[in-house]
Design a protein around this motif. Structure first.
Motif, short mmCIF file in Angstrom:
data_model
loop_
_atom_site.label_atom_id
_atom_site.label_comp_id
_atom_site.label_asym_id
_atom_site.label_seq_id
_atom_site.Cartn_x
_atom_site.Cartn_y
_atom_site.Cartn_z
N ASP A 40 0.87 -1.17 0.00
CA ASP A 40 0.00 0.00 0.00
C ASP A 40 0.91 1.23 0.00
OD1 ASP A 40 -1.08 2.09 2.25
OD2 ASP A 40 -2.73 1.34 1.02
N PRO A 41 0.60 2.26 -0.77
CA PRO A 41 1.50 3.42 -0.85
C PRO A 41 1.87 4.02 0.50
CG PRO A 41 -0.17 3.58 -2.56
CD PRO A 41 -0.54 2.39 -1.69
N GLU A 42 0.93 4.14 1.43
CA GLU A 42 1.24 4.72 2.74
C GLU A 42 2.19 3.83 3.54
OE1 GLU A 42 -2.10 5.96 5.08
OE2 GLU A 42 -3.01 7.02 3.40
N LEU A 80 4.27 1.55 2.27
CA LEU A 80 5.57 1.57 1.59
C LEU A 80 6.35 2.83 1.92
CD1 LEU A 80 4.51 0.13 -1.87
CD2 LEU A 80 5.96 -0.98 -0.17
N GLN A 81 5.66 3.97 2.00
CA GLN A 81 6.32 5.22 2.37
C GLN A 81 6.84 5.15 3.80
OE1 GLN A 81 3.86 8.75 2.12
NE2 GLN A 81 5.65 10.04 1.80
N ALA A 82 6.05 4.60 4.71
CA ALA A 82 6.48 4.46 6.11
C ALA A 82 7.67 3.52 6.21
CB ALA A 82 5.32 3.97 6.97
N TYR A 83 7.63 2.42 5.46
CA TYR A 83 8.76 1.48 5.45
C TYR A 83 10.02 2.17 4.94
CZ TYR A 83 11.83 -2.27 3.83
OH TYR A 83 12.92 -3.06 3.59
N SER A 84 9.91 2.88 3.83
CA SER A 84 11.07 3.58 3.26
C SER A 84 11.67 4.57 4.25
CB SER A 84 10.67 4.31 1.97
OG SER A 84 10.32 3.39 0.97
N ALA A 85 10.81 5.29 4.96
CA ALA A 85 11.30 6.26 5.95
C ALA A 85 11.99 5.55 7.11
CB ALA A 85 10.14 7.12 6.46
N ALA A 114 15.51 4.30 5.89
CA ALA A 114 16.29 5.23 5.06
C ALA A 114 17.76 5.28 5.46
CB ALA A 114 15.68 6.62 5.12
N THR A 174 15.69 -2.22 -1.79
CA THR A 174 14.43 -1.48 -1.89
C THR A 174 14.58 0.02 -2.12
OG1 THR A 174 14.38 -1.33 0.52
CG2 THR A 174 13.19 -3.14 -0.49
N ASP A 195 11.15 1.27 -8.26
CA ASP A 195 10.12 1.92 -9.06
C ASP A 195 9.28 0.85 -9.74
OD1 ASP A 195 8.69 3.97 -10.19
OD2 ASP A 195 10.23 4.54 -11.63
#
Length: 156
Positions: free
Chosen positions: A35-37, A39-44, A47, A130, A134
């Motif tokens: 899910d985009p949210e 995935l964004q939380a995982y990336s953060a 990082a 990861t 893209d």
């Protein structure tokens, strides 16, 4: 989504991938979803590991992949655990197909677009760089056995 420091029970890599980070750390990713949210939380959350971070996950499926992906920060290892899978990479605009059976693996080089097609019920393990991954819609609708220019008969 949260990274767990220590897991004391069995994990299902289909629902709880593991992040491999700097310092040889392995942390389960609880509450993960494609899910985009999330995935964004995982990336953060990962990082600080930069290009060295990896996600370990398994996937079960049957059929053609619906998207292509590219991992610019590093190579991806794909292992067929059961069934049959074909990994197709875009190499200079031409498809490079690698069929895999149980116990076989291939490496998708960093920066190369690829798609995974599962032929019947299949399970794979992926270890993925990861950072910067893209996705794009699949550019072909079905794989073919031929690579390159079709014969005059096929072109009709």
């Amino acid at each position: 989504m949260r990274l767990v420091n220590h897991e004391h029970h069995a994990m299902d890599l289909r629902t709880t991938p593991v992040h491999l980070g700097l310092g040889s750390r392995a942390k389960p990713v609880e509450g993960f979803a494609w899910d985009p949210e999330v995935l964004q939380a995982y990336s953060a959350a990962v990082a600080a590991d930069g290009a060295e971070g990896r996600m370990v996950a398994t996937f079960d499926g049957d059929g053609l992949g619906d998207h292509e992906e590219c991992h610019p920060a590093g190579d991806e290892l794909v292992v067929c655990l059961s069934g049959s899978v074909t990994v197709t990479r875009d190499v200079d605009g031409l498809p490079d197909r690698v069929p895999l059976g149980p116990g076989e693996a291939t490496i998708n080089p960093a920066g190369v677009w690829h798609v995974v097609d599962m032929e019947g019920p299949t399970s794979i393990l992926a270890i993925t760089a990861t950072l910067g991954t893209d996705h794009r819609p699949r550019t072909d609708t079905r794989p073919t056995d031929r690579v390159g220019t079709p014969s005059p008969e096929e072109a009709l």
